[in-house]
Design an enzyme around this catalytic site. Structure first.
Site, mmCIF file in Angstrom:
data_model
loop_
_atom_site.group_PDB
_atom_site.id
_atom_site.type_symbol
_atom_site.label_atom_id
_atom_site.label_comp_id
_atom_site.label_asym_id
_atom_site.label_seq_id
_atom_site.Cartn_x
_atom_site.Cartn_y
_atom_site.Cartn_z
ATOM 1 N N ASP A 1 0.835 -1.211 0.000
ATOM 2 C CA ASP A 1 0.000 0.000 0.000
ATOM 3 C C ASP A 1 0.868 1.259 0.000
ATOM 4 O OD1 ASP A 1 -2.148 1.692 0.096
ATOM 5 O OD2 ASP A 1 -2.648 1.312 2.202
ATOM 6 N N GLN B 1 -9.081 7.365 9.816
ATOM 7 C CA GLN B 1 -9.550 7.870 8.535
ATOM 8 C C GLN B 1 -9.030 9.280 8.285
ATOM 9 O OE1 GLN B 1 -13.228 7.441 10.234
ATOM 10 N NE2 GLN B 1 -13.895 5.663 9.077
ATOM 11 N N GLY B 2 -8.423 9.503 7.126
ATOM 12 C CA GLY B 2 -7.894 10.813 6.784
ATOM 13 C C GLY B 2 -6.411 10.938 7.082
ATOM 14 N N ASP B 3 -5.897 10.041 7.940
ATOM 15 C CA ASP B 3 -4.455 10.003 8.201
ATOM 16 C C ASP B 3 -3.750 9.105 7.193
ATOM 17 O OD1 ASP B 3 -4.416 11.695 10.467
ATOM 18 O OD2 ASP B 3 -5.196 10.064 11.687
ATOM 19 N N SER B 4 -4.507 8.372 6.397
ATOM 20 C CA SER B 4 -3.942 7.485 5.384
ATOM 21 C C SER B 4 -2.831 8.165 4.610
ATOM 22 C CB SER B 4 -5.018 7.056 4.384
ATOM 23 O OG SER B 4 -5.871 6.099 4.912
#
Length: 260
Positions: A121, A211-214
């Protein structure tokens, strides 16, 4: 600490093909995310951190590794993402203003990225305009070796501050500790065989990325050791945050930045 939407189509294909879907990899209603249990920080303390923005809004984090190359998560760049909607904000601890906002010229996703297993990823962005380094904008060195189990680390980002809650407008960070791949995949935790060789974990009580720190940085020893990837909700005791292992994927990044 799952941090991005995994599309229903990807999940359906995985089910049809019999692939194992890690617990927690389910469609989420937003692409926002959070640092859970975090403290506010300044960009001077995390000058490699950027906000990856889609259509004018924060979507993911990223890390500066050179004047025109950003490392982020592959799942942040999945179709229908195009360069026309991508920009990065660097040099600011606010995701909506400050620093510099730069368009993306091209991006590349790891060819082995699997949305069902979250293996590999990682992806890279090439900027249209080179960054000017200073106190608020600096590159971070990619790790050449995986840090030891128990090593001190930190994670930063603008993600949600509670699972399903609101995103932070100010950059947040947490101190955490590395959980080795074998330990993360053991019976001590709940992931089992979902933890692959291209992954590394980190955990701290009541603290996590989400979520959003990805795509954002996991840093240990002053080096980029991980890229925020996935997890079971956020800050659950038996489910550490899972990151792309930079030491394992470094050679791919070095090659990709030459061709992106």
């Amino acid at each position: 600490m799952f941090l991005q939407i995994v599309t229903s189509l990807a999940l359906l294909l995985a089910i049809v093909n019999g692939a194992a879907i890690p617990s927690g990899l389910v469609p989420q209603p937003t692409q926002d995310g959070r640092i859970v249990g975090g403290s506010t920080t300044s960009i001077e303390d995390h000058p490699w951190q950027v906000s990856v923005q889609k259509s004018g809004a924060h979507s993911c984090g990223g890390s500066i590794i050179s004047t025109d190359i950003i490392v982020t998560a592959a799942h942040c760049l999945q179709s229908p993402v195009t360069t026309s909607i991508l920009k990065i904000r660097a040099g600011s601890d606010r995701r909506t203003y400050g620093g510099v906002l730069i368009e993306v010229a091209a991006f590349k996703v790891h060819e082995g990225f699997n949305a069902a297993t979250m293996a590999n990823d990682i992806g890279v962005l090439r900027l249209k305009t080179k960054l000017t380094f200073g106190s608020t904008i600096k590159a971070i060195t990619m790790a050449t070796a995986t840090p030891a189990h128990g090593a001190a680390a930190s994670v930063s980002g603008w993600g949600k501050t509670t699972y399903g809650g609101s995103s932070s407008s100010q950059l947040l960070y947490i101190d955490t500790k590395i959980v080795g791949r074998s330990q993360c995949g053991s019976s001590t935790y709940g992931y089992g065989s979902s933890i692959r060789e291209t992954m590394i974990c980190a955990a701290a009580a009541n603290k996590d990325a989400c979520q959003g720190d990805s795509g954002g940085p996991l840093v240990s020893g002053g080096q980029l050791v991980g890229v925020v990837s996935w997890g079971e909700e956020c800050a659950l005791a038996r489910f550490p945050g899972v990151f792309a292992n930079v030491a394992e994927l470094r050679d791919w990044v070095l090659q990709a930045q030459k061709t992106v």
